[in-house]
Structures are given as C-alpha cells and as structure tokens.
Design an enzyme around this catalytic site. Structure first.
Site, PDB file in Angstrom:
ATOM      1  N   THR A 125      92.078 -41.410  48.322  1.00  0.00           N
ATOM      2  CA  THR A 125      90.735 -41.876  48.655  1.00  0.00           C
ATOM      3  C   THR A 125      90.478 -41.857  50.153  1.00  0.00           C
ATOM      4  OG1 THR A 125      90.654 -43.273  46.684  1.00  0.00           O
ATOM      5  CG2 THR A 125      89.141 -43.840  48.448  1.00  0.00           C
ATOM      6  N   SER A 141      96.105 -38.835  44.196  1.00  0.00           N
ATOM      7  CA  SER A 141      97.483 -39.094  43.743  1.00  0.00           C
ATOM      8  C   SER A 141      97.597 -39.127  42.226  1.00  0.00           C
ATOM      9  CB  SER A 141      98.009 -40.401  44.352  1.00  0.00           C
ATOM     10  OG  SER A 141      97.345 -41.530  43.814  1.00  0.00           O
ATOM     11  N   THR A 193      96.092 -44.516  46.056  1.00  0.00           N
ATOM     12  CA  THR A 193      96.624 -45.781  45.547  1.00  0.00           C
ATOM     13  C   THR A 193      97.078 -45.682  44.089  1.00  0.00           C
ATOM     14  OG1 THR A 193      94.398 -46.528  44.921  1.00  0.00           O
ATOM     15  CG2 THR A 193      95.214 -47.166  47.107  1.00  0.00           C
ATOM     16  N   ASP A 194      96.569 -44.697  43.336  1.00  0.00           N
ATOM     17  CA  ASP A 194      96.869 -44.637  41.901  1.00  0.00           C
ATOM     18  C   ASP A 194      98.365 -44.569  41.619  1.00  0.00           C
ATOM     19  OD1 ASP A 194      94.188 -44.710  41.406  1.00  0.00           O
ATOM     20  OD2 ASP A 194      94.083 -42.800  40.354  1.00  0.00           O
TER      21      ASP A 194
END
Length: 362
Positions: free
Chosen positions: A40, A92, A125-126
């Site tokens: 992001t 990610s 962040t995933d």
C-alpha cells in the site's frame, strides 16, 4: 541527509552542508538501506485499461510508486546516508514463498555489506508477518532490520506511509535496537516480528501480538522491552518455494478428514488452526495420529487473533491433540507457524526432529 537509489545512478543529495560532507568523507554517517517491495505504501489507483473492466473509471490501487519517490516525500533529520532499491513492486497478497525467500535473501545480502548499518523494508501489510518472521528466523542480530508500510495508499491526502517510513528509519538507526533482530514499525509502535500478526483490516495500527519493543513520542523513541530471541536458522534452500504447508481451520462441523486428504495430496506438513487455546472437534485426534504415522508433521495453532496455544482441555481438546503427535505453535499465528514449518521441512527432518526443532524456534 544523503540519498542514493541503487537501482539507478546517483539520484539526489538533500540538505548537504559542509560538516555533513566532511562526515561522509570520514565514513561517520549512519547508513540505512531501504528495500522496496511494493504494498500500500507504494500503491495508487491506476486507470482501467483492460477490455473486460466494468467501466473506464479509476480501478483499484496498484503498487506502482518506486521507493526513491517515497523517500523523496519522507522527512528525516540527522546524519544519515540512505540508499534504496526496488526489489519488487507488488501487493504482498500476491507474493509466493519463493518471493518471500528472495526478499529475505536480499536483506541478508545487505546486512553483510560492511558499509550498511541497518536495513528497512517497505512491504504490504497483508503478509508482512510472514516475511518479517522469516527474516527474524535467519537474523543473527548484528544489524537492525525494520519492516514498515502503510494502510492508506500513496495518493491519499492522509497517507501514513511517509510517517511510518520516517519512524522506521529512526528506529533502525537507534543503537538500542540494533541487536533485536527483525522488527515491525507501524503507527508509532515497534514490535518484535515473532508473534506479530495483522489483526485489523483498516486501522492505522493493524498489528497486534509480538512484544512491544518501543513507542514513538514526538519522534522520540522510548524503549519498552527487549524481545526474547532464539538461535539463528540457516537461510532455507531454494526448495523452500515449493514446500507445501497446508493450513486447516477448525470450526463447528469442520471435517477432520481434510487433514488426511491434504497429507495424501502432497502436503509436507499441516497447520491446524484450532479454536480458542488450541482445540478441535471430533475426529481430529485420530487425524493427527494418522498424519504422524505417515511422517507428516502437524502444528497446532489457534484461529484466535491473539494469545498463545495453551493445551488445557481433553475430550479432543489441545491436551489430546498434543498427545496424538501435534506440536504447539506457541505465540505464532497459523501463518508464521507455516513459515517455520517450511524452513524445517527443507532440512528433511523426521517428525520427531521436527517437533523438537519447532518447539525450539517457535
């Protein structure tokens, strides 16, 4: 502060004054290397271009902003030399195991560079918890490795990317964290990679778990605790990318036979994400015993968003699952447990050795 982009030629020198130039010549600047992988923090909407798009309006956010451009809007003061590279430029959620290994391998290469004092990784962040944990497993603690990213994309009026990156750089250059292994710096909080997990989809601080190492107050880093670390694993071999570790979630009415199907279908190990402190319904004890007899390790984790696995219950609960041959994931999420399991499988260990090693490194 001095900036370089290692993917191109020398890009820019910002705020260079005579005394800093002198320090650069004398090799006194702290050198931080930033590895961009997308996420992001590097994403912005792009116009729909494919014929099967619903309309010609703006499509979803896509990782497309290079790390040099993100650094360019990140204000960091101090005697720093910052170099950067774009290793990947993707969300990610799209990473596979080979790419996660590639990121960690590059981190290790940069750590070995005597001219680099610390490494910062921008990452989606995933699946940050997976990549950061693999980095922690192979990190010898000689230099800081800080993961960060954003929850709001680069074009957002209130994007959090530059602030998170600034704080990650500041944390990376703090000598108090240099031997703490891989860390996650997000929304003013620095956490250990071990045990951290994404527990909120949209909040500015999406991560919980792990140990809170430090917090920022007015850009000043306040230390809180020192994370408990394990001995270092060797970087997995290339076979890491092809290891199959299935994750199965227990829920009312779930089929324990899916564990056996997974093992017969080629899974090298299975992570059972049990309910609560690590429990599962009827049939799971027998399934775990069956996989153990087949030589396929089973890791017992929890589907709960925080807290450790604590075997308490019988009648098919955690006590019986462990007795049947499963090994506890401890504080690891099912997905960090999967990363550790993959590392051990590449070492071609027996089920017994797997359990012993997993318990040592979890």
């Amino acid at each position: 502060m001095v900036f370089y982009d290692t993917t191109q030629t020398f890009v820019a020198i910002v705020c260079v004054v005579v005394d800093k130039a002198k320090k650069l010549r004398e090799n006194e600047l702290t050198r931080v290397h930033i590895i961009g992988t997308g996420g992001t923090i590097a994403s912005k909407p792009e116009s729909a271009s494919r014929s099967n798009d619903l309309d010609d309006s703006t499509s979803g956010a896509v990782a497309s902003v290079g790390i040099a451009d993100i650094i360019g809007v990140t204000s960091v003061e101090g005697d720093l030399e910052v170099s950067s590279e774009d290793l990947l430029l993707t969300g990610s959620y799209a990473l596979d195991m080979s790419q996660i290994l590639m990121i960690v391998d590059q981190i290790q290469n940069r750590i070995k560079d005597p001219h680099i004092n610390a490494v910062v990784v921008t990452h989606g962040t995933d699946t940050m918890e997976e990549t950061a944990f693999l980095s922690e497993l192979v990190n010898d603690g000689s230099k800081a490795v800080i993961f960060t990213g954003a929850q709001r994309s680069a074009e957002h009026a209130d994007t959090d990317g530059p602030r998170n990156l600034r704080q990650a750089i500041l944390a990376a250059t703090d000598p108090r964290v240099s031997s703490m292994g891989a860390l996650v710096c997000f929304d003013g909080v620095v956490q250990s990679a071990r045990g951290v997990r994404k527990s909120h989809t949209t909040a500015s601080q999406p991560f919980s778990g792990g140990a809170t190492v430090a917090t920022f107050h007015d850009n000043k880093l306040e230390m809180v605790a020192t994370p408990d670390r394990r001995s270092t694993l060797a970087l997995p071999a290339n076979g890491f990318g092809s290891v199959r570790i299935d994750v199965h979630f227990a829920y009312p009415g779930s089929d324990s036979g899916e564990l056996i199907k997974a093992a017969r279908g080629g899974a090298n190990a299975v992570v059972l994400a049990g309910t609560g402190v690590g429990n599962a319904g009827p049939g799971y004890v027998e399934a775990v015993m069956h996989l153990t007899d087949m030589g396929v390790p089973v890791v017992l984790a929890s589907r709960a968003p925080s807290g450790p696995v604590v075997p308490i219950y019988g009648n098919g609960g955690g006590v019986d699952l462990i007795a049947a041959g499963a090994v506890s994931a401890g504080v690891l999420s099912p997905f960090q447990a999967r990363i550790l399991a993959a590392c051990l499988i590449t070492q071609e260990v027996s089920v017994f050795e797997f359990k012993e090693l997993f318990s040592s490194y979890r």
